[in-house]
Design a protein around this motif. Structure first.
Motif, short mmCIF file in Angstrom:
data_model
loop_
_atom_site.label_atom_id
_atom_site.label_comp_id
_atom_site.label_asym_id
_atom_site.label_seq_id
_atom_site.Cartn_x
_atom_site.Cartn_y
_atom_site.Cartn_z
N VAL A 157 0.79 -1.20 -0.14
CA VAL A 157 0.10 -0.22 0.02
C VAL A 157 0.84 1.19 0.00
O VAL A 157 1.82 1.29 0.78
N ALA A 158 0.58 2.20 -0.82
CA ALA A 158 1.37 3.32 -0.89
C ALA A 158 1.07 4.39 0.35
O ALA A 158 -0.31 4.53 0.47
N LEU A 159 1.85 4.84 0.69
CA LEU A 159 1.78 5.75 2.02
C LEU A 159 2.66 7.04 1.85
O LEU A 159 3.59 7.33 1.21
N MET A 160 2.09 8.18 2.45
CA MET A 160 2.70 9.46 2.37
C MET A 160 2.43 10.01 3.82
O MET A 160 1.72 10.02 4.34
N GLU A 161 3.58 10.71 4.46
CA GLU A 161 3.43 11.45 5.39
C GLU A 161 2.56 12.69 5.08
O GLU A 161 2.83 13.60 4.27
N VAL A 162 1.60 13.25 5.87
CA VAL A 162 0.75 14.42 5.89
C VAL A 162 0.70 15.00 6.92
O VAL A 162 0.77 14.40 8.06
N PRO A 163 0.50 16.53 7.19
CA PRO A 163 0.29 17.08 8.60
C PRO A 163 -1.10 16.27 9.28
O PRO A 163 -2.02 15.95 8.54
N ASN A 200 0.95 9.64 11.19
CA ASN A 200 0.79 10.62 10.44
C ASN A 200 0.95 10.23 8.70
O ASN A 200 0.97 11.02 7.89
N LEU A 201 0.79 9.02 8.67
CA LEU A 201 1.10 8.18 7.34
C LEU A 201 -0.28 7.98 6.66
O LEU A 201 -1.11 6.98 7.20
#
Length: 293
Positions: A157-163, A200-201
């Motif tokens: 699964v693709a993840l990205m750090e977000v605020p 926060n991912l």
């Protein structure tokens, strides 16, 4: 050679965030520069080695099928007028991959849309690509996710750090064993409040599943928004299968948001050899005229 050759692109949503533009046309057909958004997604899949694509549609989505089909009348006109470049582009478009279409029937959520693909996918691993997320042409996220699966056999699964204050707009994953871009997902929840989020991912619009996801979807009950949530099926999958996260930070545009749609139009136009130099001069002049720099 990769075993991942199939992609599923859910495209049955109503696109209410872009009304009135989407009242009479699918949001997936909104142009980003001179190509509809969904074409970027299909091209990304093809670039990653995928040659079999199933697009999940709904009512009033016929233009998606028309876009990826041959148009012999148009081809004749272009050929007659000597527009060989345009002719080559639209013929190539119809030959990008084996593209299939099936209707979702009812708007019961992303998880339900993915479940509709079961017969087409069969017992093969496959990727799910959300049409609101497009990547720039240098992105290797999907290709690296496929490589991760080929090496491990795991779901990815693709993840990205977000605020953290924005996490309620996403699925959210707790992870462990993080090593570079790869990590192991231990928990996933749909749109948690910031104070309840395990990290926060945020879960982004690229997934790679083994066929076991379909068994989990059969047992998911309606969740957030009264819909069958794909996130809930992933949470069930964690009980028996390995689900890895692939963390990335650049190259994604969430064109379901108006600001990101505008950003994608600008940045992707700047990447173009035929548009970039002149468009860059215009933007520099605009910034000067408006006193923004």
């Amino acid at each position: 050679m990769s075993t991942v050759k199939k992609a599923v692109i859910p495209a049955a949503g109503l696109g209410t965030r872009f009304l009135p533009a989407t009242k009479a046309q699918p949001k997936e057909m909104l142009p980003v520069v001179d190509k509809p958004a969904i074409q970027y997604v299909v091209e990304e899949a093809v670039a990653a080695g995928i040659d079999d694509i199933l697009i999940i549609t709904g009512r009033n989505k016929r233009s998606l099928e028309d876009h990826f089909d041959r148009n012999f009348e148009l081809e004749h006109q272009l050929r007659t007028k000597g527009k060989t470049g345009d002719l080559a582009d639209i013929v190539e478009l119809a030959e990008l991959a084996d593209i299939h279409f099936v209707r979702q029937g009812e708007p019961l959520g992303l998880g339900h849309a993915v479940s509709v693909a079961r017969k087409h996918v069969g017992r093969e691993p496959f990727v799910v690509m959300l049409g609101d997320d497009i990547m720039n042409r240098n992105s290797l996220v999907l290709a690296d996710m496929i490589k991760t699966h080929d090496e491990t056999g795991a779901n990815v699964v693709a993840l990205m750090e977000v605020p953290i204050e924005d996490i309620s707009a996403y699925g959210c994953a707790a992870v462990t064993e993080r090593d570079g871009a790869r990590c192991r997902i231990t928990e996933v929840v749909e749109k948690p409040s910031p104070d309840m989020a395990p990290s926060n991912l945020g879960v982004m619009g690229r997934y790679l599943f083994t066929p076991s996801i379909f068994d989990e979807l059969e047992h998911v009950t309606p969740g957030v928004g009264g819909e069958i949530q794909l996130t809930d099926a992933i949470a069930r999958l964690l009980n028996d299968d390995v689900v890895l996260g692939y963390v990335f930070s650049e190259g994604r545009f969430d064109i379901g948001k108006k600001l990101d749609y505008l950003r994608a139009t600008v940045e992707l136009a700047l990447e173009r050899d035929d548009l970039g130099p002149e468009f860059r001069k215009f933007l520099i002049d605009l910034v000067r005229r408006e006193g923004l720099a």
